[in-house]
Design a protein around this motif. Structure first.
Motif, short mmCIF file in Angstrom:
data_model
loop_
_atom_site.label_atom_id
_atom_site.label_comp_id
_atom_site.label_asym_id
_atom_site.label_seq_id
_atom_site.Cartn_x
_atom_site.Cartn_y
_atom_site.Cartn_z
N LEU A 189 0.71 -1.41 0.12
CA LEU A 189 -0.08 0.06 0.04
C LEU A 189 0.77 1.28 -0.15
O LEU A 189 0.46 2.19 -0.56
N CYS A 190 1.92 1.26 0.87
CA CYS A 190 2.71 2.50 0.85
C CYS A 190 3.39 2.61 -0.47
O CYS A 190 3.43 3.86 -1.10
N LEU A 191 4.03 1.84 -1.28
CA LEU A 191 4.41 1.78 -2.75
C LEU A 191 3.45 2.28 -3.54
O LEU A 191 3.88 3.03 -4.29
N MET A 192 2.29 1.64 -3.37
CA MET A 192 1.31 2.40 -4.52
C MET A 192 0.85 3.64 -4.29
O MET A 192 0.58 4.45 -5.05
N LEU A 193 0.76 4.04 -3.20
CA LEU A 193 0.41 5.54 -2.64
C LEU A 193 1.58 6.55 -3.01
O LEU A 193 1.06 7.88 -3.24
N VAL A 194 2.74 6.19 -3.25
CA VAL A 194 3.81 7.27 -4.04
C VAL A 194 3.80 7.06 -5.49
O VAL A 194 4.58 8.11 -5.72
N ARG A 195 3.13 6.24 -5.95
CA ARG A 195 3.38 6.17 -7.49
C ARG A 195 2.55 7.26 -8.21
O ARG A 195 1.30 7.63 -7.51
N ASP A 196 2.67 7.98 -9.18
CA ASP A 196 1.93 8.97 -9.78
C ASP A 196 1.19 8.34 -10.54
O ASP A 196 -0.13 9.07 -10.94
N ASP A 197 1.14 7.28 -11.13
CA ASP A 197 0.25 6.77 -12.00
C ASP A 197 -1.17 6.02 -11.46
O ASP A 197 -1.94 5.55 -12.12
N VAL A 198 -1.36 5.92 -10.24
CA VAL A 198 -2.34 5.44 -9.38
C VAL A 198 -3.61 6.33 -9.23
O VAL A 198 -3.36 7.34 -8.76
N PHE A 199 -4.62 5.71 -9.89
CA PHE A 199 -6.02 6.63 -9.92
C PHE A 199 -6.73 6.24 -8.69
O PHE A 199 -7.41 7.12 -8.01
N CYS A 200 -6.90 4.94 -8.30
CA CYS A 200 -7.82 4.62 -7.37
C CYS A 200 -7.20 3.13 -6.49
O CYS A 200 -6.67 2.47 -7.46
N ILE A 201 -7.45 2.66 -5.34
CA ILE A 201 -7.13 1.65 -4.86
C ILE A 201 -8.44 1.16 -4.03
O ILE A 201 -8.90 2.04 -3.23
N GLN A 202 -8.77 -0.06 -4.09
CA GLN A 202 -9.76 -0.73 -3.41
C GLN A 202 -9.28 -1.85 -2.53
O GLN A 202 -8.63 -2.68 -3.31
N GLU A 203 -9.39 -2.10 -1.46
CA GLU A 203 -8.66 -3.06 -0.47
C GLU A 203 -9.99 -3.95 -0.52
O GLU A 203 -11.20 -3.84 -0.33
N GLN A 204 -9.81 -5.41 -0.53
CA GLN A 204 -10.76 -6.37 -0.26
C GLN A 204 -11.78 -6.32 -1.19
O GLN A 204 -13.07 -6.04 -0.93
N PRO A 205 -11.51 -6.26 -2.65
CA PRO A 205 -12.78 -6.15 -3.55
C PRO A 205 -13.51 -7.42 -3.57
O PRO A 205 -13.23 -8.41 -2.94
N ALA A 206 -14.48 -7.33 -4.29
CA ALA A 206 -15.49 -8.62 -4.24
C ALA A 206 -14.79 -9.93 -4.80
O ALA A 206 -13.91 -9.78 -5.37
N ALA A 207 -15.06 -10.94 -3.98
CA ALA A 207 -14.57 -12.24 -4.28
C ALA A 207 -14.66 -12.73 -5.93
O ALA A 207 -15.69 -12.27 -6.43
N ILE A 208 -13.62 -13.35 -6.23
CA ILE A 208 -13.60 -13.92 -7.67
C ILE A 208 -14.01 -15.42 -7.60
O ILE A 208 -13.31 -16.28 -6.80
N HIS A 209 -15.08 -15.67 -8.28
CA HIS A 209 -15.51 -17.40 -8.17
C HIS A 209 -14.91 -17.90 -9.24
O HIS A 209 -14.91 -17.48 -10.50
N TYR A 210 -14.48 -19.24 -9.03
CA TYR A 210 -13.82 -20.02 -10.27
C TYR A 210 -14.09 -21.29 -9.79
O TYR A 210 -14.51 -21.70 -9.11
N LEU A 211 -13.60 -22.13 -10.77
CA LEU A 211 -13.83 -23.68 -10.56
C LEU A 211 -12.25 -24.14 -10.50
O LEU A 211 -11.42 -23.81 -11.38
N ASP A 212 -11.97 -24.99 -9.52
CA ASP A 212 -10.59 -25.50 -9.31
C ASP A 212 -10.18 -26.53 -10.19
O ASP A 212 -10.79 -26.89 -11.13
N THR A 213 -9.24 -27.11 -10.02
CA THR A 213 -8.48 -28.06 -10.94
C THR A 213 -9.41 -29.46 -10.53
O THR A 213 -9.58 -30.35 -11.77
N ASP A 214 -10.21 -29.54 -9.55
CA ASP A 214 -11.05 -30.83 -9.06
C ASP A 214 -12.72 -30.40 -9.95
O ASP A 214 -13.26 -31.44 -9.75
N GLY A 215 -12.81 -29.34 -10.29
CA GLY A 215 -14.19 -28.98 -10.89
C GLY A 215 -14.97 -28.43 -9.92
O GLY A 215 -16.04 -28.04 -10.29
#
Length: 123
Positions: free
Chosen positions: A77-103
């Motif tokens: 977070l400290c590294l992202m806040l000092v960058r000039d090209d960062v427009f927005c940061i959202q912590e803990q965004p919505a979960a990503i649902h996927y199928l694992d290797t076992d289906g």
């Protein structure tokens, strides 16, 4: 002279009361917005660093609290806040649902979603 000062006292109190009422309506100080994280961070932990910081980025309407739950997240977070090209940061965004290797259905919560100026729709 003393009589005049006493008679003017209610007028002074009325003006002061009106001024205080007006100041409360205008809110000289507005605290930061709360965290926008989708997953709450448990605050008690014996083994990792938990905390929050207030940041103002171009994508925020006003300063906002950003929470972190480990030393690595804090450093990132400290590294992202000092960058000039960062427009927005959202912590803990919505979960990503996927199928694992076992289906089987699974989900993953990323720590941060960082939007850069070149990838944001508003630039």
């Amino acid at each position: 002279m003393l009589r005049y000062a006493r008679s003017g006292l209610p007028r002074v109190r009325a003006r002061l009361s009106y001024a205080l009422h007006t100041m409360k309506k205008k809110l000289f100080y507005r605290g930061p917005e709360p965290s926008h994280g989708m997953r709450p961070i448990p605050w008690r932990s014996k083994r990792s660093l938990r905390g929050s910081m207030v940041a103002l980025l171009p994508g925020f309407a006003r300063p906002r609290i950003i929470k972190f739950e480990s030393n690595l997240e804090y450093l990132f977070l400290c590294l992202m806040l000092v960058r000039d090209d960062v427009f927005c940061i959202q912590e803990q965004p919505a979960a990503i649902h996927y199928l694992d290797t076992d289906g089987k259905s699974a989900k993953h919560n990323f720590d941060f979603l960082v939007t850069l100026f070149q990838s944001c729709p508003h630039s």
